[in-house]
Design a protein around this motif. Structure first.
Motif, PDB file in Angstrom:
ATOM      1  N   GLU A   1       0.501  -1.169  -0.212  1.00  0.00           N
ATOM      2  CA  GLU A   1      -0.152   0.423  -0.192  1.00  0.00           C
ATOM      3  C   GLU A   1       0.406   1.394   0.072  1.00  0.00           C
ATOM      4  OE1 GLU A   1      -4.025   1.092   2.368  1.00  0.00           O
ATOM      5  OE2 GLU A   1      -2.100   1.808   3.872  1.00  0.00           O
ATOM      6  N   ILE A   2       0.422   1.866  -1.212  1.00  0.00           N
ATOM      7  CA  ILE A   2       1.485   3.459  -0.911  1.00  0.00           C
ATOM      8  C   ILE A   2       0.704   4.507  -1.546  1.00  0.00           C
ATOM      9  CG2 ILE A   2       2.678   4.879  -2.544  1.00  0.00           C
ATOM     10  CD1 ILE A   2       4.728   2.620  -2.703  1.00  0.00           C
ATOM     11  N   ILE A   3      -0.043   5.816  -0.394  1.00  0.00           N
ATOM     12  CA  ILE A   3      -1.026   6.232  -0.541  1.00  0.00           C
ATOM     13  C   ILE A   3      -0.226   7.947  -0.405  1.00  0.00           C
ATOM     14  CG2 ILE A   3      -2.673   7.384   0.645  1.00  0.00           C
ATOM     15  CD1 ILE A   3      -3.815   4.871   1.364  1.00  0.00           C
ATOM     16  N   ILE A   4       0.227   8.750  -1.657  1.00  0.00           N
ATOM     17  CA  ILE A   4       0.128   9.886  -1.322  1.00  0.00           C
ATOM     18  C   ILE A   4      -0.751  10.751  -1.180  1.00  0.00           C
ATOM     19  CG2 ILE A   4       1.525  11.488  -3.186  1.00  0.00           C
ATOM     20  CD1 ILE A   4       3.054   8.645  -4.482  1.00  0.00           C
ATOM     21  N   GLY A   5      -1.356  11.916  -0.602  1.00  0.00           N
ATOM     22  CA  GLY A   5      -1.950  12.746  -0.337  1.00  0.00           C
ATOM     23  C   GLY A   5      -2.598  13.898  -1.672  1.00  0.00           C
ATOM     24  N   GLU A   6      -2.930  14.598  -0.858  1.00  0.00           N
ATOM     25  CA  GLU A   6      -2.894  15.484  -1.681  1.00  0.00           C
ATOM     26  C   GLU A   6      -1.849  17.307  -2.166  1.00  0.00           C
ATOM     27  OE1 GLU A   6      -6.339  18.766   0.150  1.00  0.00           O
ATOM     28  OE2 GLU A   6      -7.216  17.477  -0.633  1.00  0.00           O
ATOM     29  N   TRP A   7      -2.121  17.522  -3.324  1.00  0.00           N
ATOM     30  CA  TRP A   7      -0.981  18.554  -3.119  1.00  0.00           C
ATOM     31  C   TRP A   7       0.892  17.871  -2.681  1.00  0.00           C
ATOM     32  CZ3 TRP A   7      -0.951  22.470  -6.410  1.00  0.00           C
ATOM     33  CH2 TRP A   7      -1.857  23.341  -6.712  1.00  0.00           C
ATOM     34  N   ALA A   8       0.879  17.108  -2.844  1.00  0.00           N
ATOM     35  CA  ALA A   8       1.686  15.646  -2.360  1.00  0.00           C
ATOM     36  C   ALA A   8       3.268  15.552  -3.759  1.00  0.00           C
ATOM     37  CB  ALA A   8       2.059  14.733  -2.020  1.00  0.00           C
ATOM     38  N   GLY A   9       4.168  16.147  -3.230  1.00  0.00           N
ATOM     39  CA  GLY A   9       4.777  15.960  -4.295  1.00  0.00           C
ATOM     40  C   GLY A   9       6.355  15.373  -4.009  1.00  0.00           C
ATOM     41  N   ILE A  10       6.970  14.784  -5.062  1.00  0.00           N
ATOM     42  CA  ILE A  10       7.705  13.252  -5.016  1.00  0.00           C
ATOM     43  C   ILE A  10       9.149  14.170  -5.721  1.00  0.00           C
ATOM     44  CG2 ILE A  10       9.099  11.506  -4.681  1.00  0.00           C
ATOM     45  CD1 ILE A  10       6.572  12.070  -2.854  1.00  0.00           C
ATOM     46  N   GLY A  11      10.226  14.833  -5.305  1.00  0.00           N
ATOM     47  CA  GLY A  11      10.612  15.084  -6.068  1.00  0.00           C
ATOM     48  C   GLY A  11      11.657  14.359  -7.282  1.00  0.00           C
TER      49      GLY A  11
ATOM     50  N   ALA B   1      13.846  17.117   3.735  1.00  0.00           N
ATOM     51  CA  ALA B   1      15.199  17.371   2.530  1.00  0.00           C
ATOM     52  C   ALA B   1      15.590  16.470   1.990  1.00  0.00           C
ATOM     53  CB  ALA B   1      16.234  18.041   3.933  1.00  0.00           C
ATOM     54  N   SER B   2      16.626  17.176   0.768  1.00  0.00           N
ATOM     55  CA  SER B   2      17.199  16.543  -0.790  1.00  0.00           C
ATOM     56  C   SER B   2      18.172  15.527   0.682  1.00  0.00           C
ATOM     57  CB  SER B   2      17.817  17.061  -0.835  1.00  0.00           C
ATOM     58  OG  SER B   2      17.589  17.949  -2.001  1.00  0.00           O
ATOM     59  N   ASN B   3      18.072  14.073  -0.155  1.00  0.00           N
ATOM     60  CA  ASN B   3      19.353  13.242  -0.276  1.00  0.00           C
ATOM     61  C   ASN B   3      18.477  12.351   1.414  1.00  0.00           C
ATOM     62  OD1 ASN B   3      20.983  13.052  -2.477  1.00  0.00           O
ATOM     63  ND2 ASN B   3      21.509  14.982  -1.142  1.00  0.00           N
ATOM     64  N   SER B   4      17.717  12.513   1.751  1.00  0.00           N
ATOM     65  CA  SER B   4      17.571  12.289   2.988  1.00  0.00           C
ATOM     66  C   SER B   4      16.497  10.228   2.792  1.00  0.00           C
ATOM     67  CB  SER B   4      15.981  12.800   3.610  1.00  0.00           C
ATOM     68  OG  SER B   4      16.650  14.059   4.168  1.00  0.00           O
ATOM     69  N   LEU B   5      16.504   9.593   3.866  1.00  0.00           N
ATOM     70  CA  LEU B   5      16.496   8.706   4.015  1.00  0.00           C
ATOM     71  C   LEU B   5      14.934   8.074   5.304  1.00  0.00           C
ATOM     72  CD1 LEU B   5      15.738   5.464   3.666  1.00  0.00           C
ATOM     73  CD2 LEU B   5      18.104   5.089   5.210  1.00  0.00           C
ATOM     74  N   CYS B   6      13.895   7.913   4.621  1.00  0.00           N
ATOM     75  CA  CYS B   6      12.137   8.387   5.247  1.00  0.00           C
ATOM     76  C   CYS B   6      11.945   6.677   5.796  1.00  0.00           C
ATOM     77  CB  CYS B   6      11.373   8.615   5.040  1.00  0.00           C
ATOM     78  SG  CYS B   6      12.032  10.583   4.523  1.00  0.00           S
TER      79      CYS B   6
ATOM     80  N   ILE C   1       8.632  16.599  -1.193  1.00  0.00           N
ATOM     81  CA  ILE C   1       9.097  15.955  -0.573  1.00  0.00           C
ATOM     82  C   ILE C   1      10.282  16.438  -1.937  1.00  0.00           C
ATOM     83  CG2 ILE C   1      10.161  13.361  -1.112  1.00  0.00           C
ATOM     84  CD1 ILE C   1       7.848  14.044   1.634  1.00  0.00           C
ATOM     85  N   SER C   2      11.434  16.379  -1.145  1.00  0.00           N
ATOM     86  CA  SER C   2      12.923  17.240  -2.534  1.00  0.00           C
ATOM     87  C   SER C   2      13.483  16.087  -2.950  1.00  0.00           C
ATOM     88  CB  SER C   2      13.697  17.868  -1.212  1.00  0.00           C
ATOM     89  OG  SER C   2      13.622  18.659  -0.599  1.00  0.00           O
ATOM     90  N   ASN C   3      14.596  16.099  -3.559  1.00  0.00           N
ATOM     91  CA  ASN C   3      14.874  15.489  -4.529  1.00  0.00           C
ATOM     92  C   ASN C   3      15.979  14.173  -4.154  1.00  0.00           C
ATOM     93  OD1 ASN C   3      16.622  17.573  -4.289  1.00  0.00           O
ATOM     94  ND2 ASN C   3      18.376  16.921  -5.382  1.00  0.00           N
ATOM     95  N   ARG C   4      16.102  13.099  -4.709  1.00  0.00           N
ATOM     96  CA  ARG C   4      16.866  12.303  -4.307  1.00  0.00           C
ATOM     97  C   ARG C   4      16.322  11.613  -2.850  1.00  0.00           C
ATOM     98  NH1 ARG C   4      20.425  15.028  -6.838  1.00  0.00           N
ATOM     99  NH2 ARG C   4      21.388  14.739  -8.742  1.00  0.00           N
ATOM    100  N   VAL C   5      15.436  11.741  -3.019  1.00  0.00           N
ATOM    101  CA  VAL C   5      14.654  11.022  -0.709  1.00  0.00           C
ATOM    102  C   VAL C   5      14.049   9.290  -0.717  1.00  0.00           C
ATOM    103  CG1 VAL C   5      13.071  11.145   0.827  1.00  0.00           C
ATOM    104  CG2 VAL C   5      14.207  12.970  -0.785  1.00  0.00           C
ATOM    105  N   SER C   6      14.802   8.540  -0.762  1.00  0.00           N
ATOM    106  CA  SER C   6      14.748   7.496  -0.188  1.00  0.00           C
ATOM    107  C   SER C   6      13.889   7.223   0.779  1.00  0.00           C
ATOM    108  CB  SER C   6      15.509   6.254   0.295  1.00  0.00           C
ATOM    109  OG  SER C   6      15.948   6.402  -1.051  1.00  0.00           O
TER     110      SER C   6
END
Length: 248
Positions: free
Chosen positions: A135-145, A200-205, A181-186
């Motif tokens: 399951e992956i749910i991405i909310g409204e106005w949510a952007g993945i870099g 922030a960029s280059n983060s791991l969540c 979600i900034s660029n190069r985020v896992s």
């Protein structure tokens, strides 16, 4: 005379947009995945090269149907060059709550029995890899870099060598509304973010961050709380984003 020139300019923009659409993949996807009365409205547009590897699943648009409301392979970022490696696999259930947008060279995979949902104006930037096995749910106005990855599985069986107990292979991901979600985020399995969150960029969540509530900045490997009372001002950018991702 001014009105004529504006009309001509609009016409050129529309012609450019029409020429950028991959009409073969667009017609094929819509006719295969939707009832005919929905398919003829062409709610999903494909741009550029894309490989439709498997479409055994289900796609639902839980919103008023509009032409081109979902764009795959769009050039809404500064990088205009594409590698031509976009790939789509939909074997599970994919739900759109409204307009959604995907950049160039995206790998998008929803496996069997998996559920993936995009809120209104949900967005994946270029070179993003999304793999949904549960399951992956991405909310409204949510952007993945760009160059990020959203993966809800470790893909391999992992166990505790002392007890022999196996760890869960997949765990749900839930990205809150108005997330930047900034660029190069896992973003890995188990990630859950609050509304109005910036990563922030280059983060791991890989954890549940909703304990921090709204308006926070997360970052690091693994991600931790960096700032409170911190948010992207979406209201200033909304019209610009709609224009950048415009459709016919």
């Amino acid at each position: 005379m001014i009105k004529i020139n504006q009309g001509m300019l609009l016409s050129r923009k529309n012609i450019k947009l029409i020429l950028s659409v991959n009409w073969i993949k667009t017609f094929y996807f819509n006719l295969k995945m939707f009832p005919f009365d929905v398919a003829i409205k062409l709610p999903v547009f494909f741009y550029g090269k894309v490989k439709l590897s498997s479409l055994r699943g289900e796609v639902i648009i839980d919103a008023p149907i509009k032409r081109g409301m979902i764009g795959f392979g769009q050039r809404f970022e500064k990088m205009s060059v594409e590698k031509g490696i976009s790939q789509v696999i939909v074997n599970g259930k994919l739900v759109f709550k409204g307009h959604a947008h995907f950049g160039k060279d995206v790998f998008f995979c929803v496996e069997d029995n998996a559920y993936c949902e995009f809120g209104f104006m949900g967005c994946l930037g270029s070179d993003v890899k999304l793999v949904c096995t549960k399951e992956i749910i991405i909310g409204e106005w949510a952007g993945i870099g760009y160059e990020s990855q959203v993966i809800d599985t470790n893909s391999h069986p992992m166990k505790n060598t002392l007890t022999g107990q196996y760890y869960p292979m997949s765990s749900s991901i839930r990205i809150g509304n108005y997330n930047a979600i900034s660029n190069r985020v896992s973003i890995m399995g188990g990630t859950k973010t609050p509304d109005h969150c910036v990563v922030a960029s280059n983060s791991l969540c890989n954890a549940d961050y909703r304990q921090f509530e709204n308006n926070v900045l997360l970052g690091g490997i693994p991600a931790k709380l960096i700032k409170t009372n911190f948010a992207r001002d979406w209201e200033i950018e909304k019209e610009m984003l709609k224009k950048a991702k415009r459709v016919l």
